[in-house]
Scaffold this motif. Structure first.
Motif, PDB file in Angstrom:
ATOM      1  N   ILE A  73      38.382 -25.215  53.994  1.00  0.00           N
ATOM      2  CA  ILE A  73      37.622 -25.344  52.695  1.00  0.00           C
ATOM      3  C   ILE A  73      38.183 -26.896  52.011  1.00  0.00           C
ATOM      4  O   ILE A  73      39.362 -26.959  51.891  1.00  0.00           O
ATOM      5  N   LEU A 128      34.263 -15.616  48.052  1.00  0.00           N
ATOM      6  CA  LEU A 128      34.374 -16.325  49.252  1.00  0.00           C
ATOM      7  C   LEU A 128      33.898 -15.539  50.438  1.00  0.00           C
ATOM      8  O   LEU A 128      33.027 -15.926  51.315  1.00  0.00           O
ATOM      9  N   VAL A 130      33.377 -26.029  54.738  1.00  0.00           N
ATOM     10  CA  VAL A 130      33.120 -25.201  53.380  1.00  0.00           C
ATOM     11  C   VAL A 130      33.474 -26.164  52.347  1.00  0.00           C
ATOM     12  O   VAL A 130      34.564 -26.768  52.183  1.00  0.00           O
ATOM     13  N   ASP A 159      38.213 -28.155  48.387  1.00  0.00           N
ATOM     14  CA  ASP A 159      37.780 -27.782  47.089  1.00  0.00           C
ATOM     15  C   ASP A 159      37.888 -28.846  46.075  1.00  0.00           C
ATOM     16  O   ASP A 159      39.025 -29.370  45.702  1.00  0.00           O
ATOM     17  N   ALA A 166      41.594 -18.221  49.020  1.00  0.00           N
ATOM     18  CA  ALA A 166      41.334 -18.618  50.410  1.00  0.00           C
ATOM     19  C   ALA A 166      42.520 -18.365  51.375  1.00  0.00           C
ATOM     20  O   ALA A 166      42.573 -17.815  52.490  1.00  0.00           O
ATOM     21  N   ALA A 182      42.933 -24.459  53.180  1.00  0.00           N
ATOM     22  CA  ALA A 182      42.250 -25.056  52.060  1.00  0.00           C
ATOM     23  C   ALA A 182      42.907 -26.214  51.531  1.00  0.00           C
ATOM     24  O   ALA A 182      44.240 -26.222  51.457  1.00  0.00           O
TER      25      ALA A 182
END
Length: 363
Positions: free
Chosen positions: A6, A323, A65, A8, A20, A27
């Motif tokens: 991910i 999520l 993501v 972010d 996460a 992440a």
């Protein structure tokens, strides 16, 4: 789907990234506030301290993501119509970006806006479109959250993303309906590429209503969680808000330890904590304020303005539900959610990728 990583945006002290990590998904967060970055680094979270406008999908080639909670202040301004004008501008820019108007012209017009933060809410869309147009690699999932006033922006995003092959759902989620011991509402968008449908997570707990018993309402849902359940104080107490009700500073909002907390703000340290007979008690520590947001009790809050960091963060427990829904997973189990009680990383939390560092504007 099984995410690889991910990225972010506007990651703050790590609310979504903590979630996460507890779900076993790596992440990396981009954040320009040095105080929030200090907390992230103390926690071992992957962190790029910088302006999201200086980065893009190519900076994080492994990320599949995209997540983010961009600043919202400019279109929640009260009075004078400034907030409404900014919102109208944002919606027009969403349309122009989706229509693939010249990006340099859009950037010039954004630079003319009264407050540069208004354009920041468009950054997740820029990243999503660049992943498609420049890399032919759409993000598999997108997760966005902010205050309820941002919902019209997410609705505009939804139309844009549907036209790009995503299934999207967005709406307002009350945090206590997901087991957060706090009443707080968030505007949430989730999107997944190349699937027929995606849905926001369903509630697991009852919504809080003042004066309504915990065991009243839908029996298929658990009762809302209380402050007393998550804090280590073995006595009943009242929290008297720093804010007046209806503009009257004498009419402070009150919540008992047998209720969820009111919304945790950056000024939570100003809230008085008293006994039922009005005796002054110790005010909330940062650890306690963090636990009301469902951060682990031993989360290593660091740097300046810790109260503000906590108040600005997305509650990790809510983020775990969001999520999971975005990935098409079943709701997190109670066993998974209990991992939020202690900060014990479940996945390796190494340094950000070389590609991300190479594009740092300070390099």
């Amino acid at each position: 789907m099984q995410p690889v990583q991910i990225v972010d945006l506007f990651a703050g002290p790590g609310g979504l990234d903590v979630a996460a990590e507890k779900l076993g998904v790596p992440a990396v967060g981009v954040e320009w506030d040095s105080a929030a970055c200090a907390t992230r680094r103390a926690a071992g979270l992957g962190t790029i301290e910088g302006d999201v406008r200086r980065y893009g999908p190519s900076s994080f080639p492994d990320a599949d993501v995209l997540a983010g909670g961009p600043p919202c202040q400019t279109f929640t301004v009260a009075g004078g119509g400034a907030g409404r004008r900014a919102l109208d501008d944002v919606l027009r820019f969403v349309h122009r970006m989706t229509a693939r108007e010249d990006r340099e012209e859009i950037a010039k017009d954004l630079a003319k806006m009264e407050d540069e933060r208004t354009g920041l809410v468009l950054e997740p869309l820029r990243w999503a479109l660049e992943a498609i147009d420049q890399h032919d690699k759409p993000y598999k999932a997108i997760v966005l959250e902010q205050v309820p006033a941002v919902l019209p922006v997410w609705e505009a995003y939804a139309k844009a993303l549907v036209s790009e092959g995503y299934s999207v759902d967005c709406g307002i989620l009350p945090t206590e309906a997901y087991g957060v011991p706090q009443t707080r509402k968030r505007a949430v968008l989730i999107a997944r590429f190349g699937v027929e449908s995606v849905e926001l997570p369903g509630p697991t707990h009852r919504s809080y209503r003042k004066g309504i018993a915990r065991d009243a309402g839908d029996v298929s849902l658990a009762p809302w969680r209380t402050m007393g359940e998550v804090l280590d104080r073995d006595y009943r107490f009242l929290v008297i808000s720093n804010y007046g009700t209806g503009g009257d500073p004498k009419a402070r909002g009150r919540r008992g330890s047998w209720e969820p907390s009111a919304t945790v703000t950056g000024k939570i340290s100003r809230n008085r904590v008293v006994s039922p007979d009005e005796k002054e008690l110790e005010r909330f520590t940062f650890s306690e304020a963090g636990r009301l947001q469902t951060f682990p009790g031993d989360y290593p809050w660091s740097g300046k303005d810790i109260g503000q960091q906590i108040g600005n963060a997305v509650p990790p427990r809510l983020a775990m539900h969001i999520l999971s829904a975005a990935f098409g997973w079943a709701p997190p189990t109670e066993e998974a959610l209990r991992k939020l009680e202690r900060w014990r990383p479940e996945v390796p939390l190494g340094e950000p990728s070389v590609a991300a560092e190479a594009t740092d504007p300070d390099e």
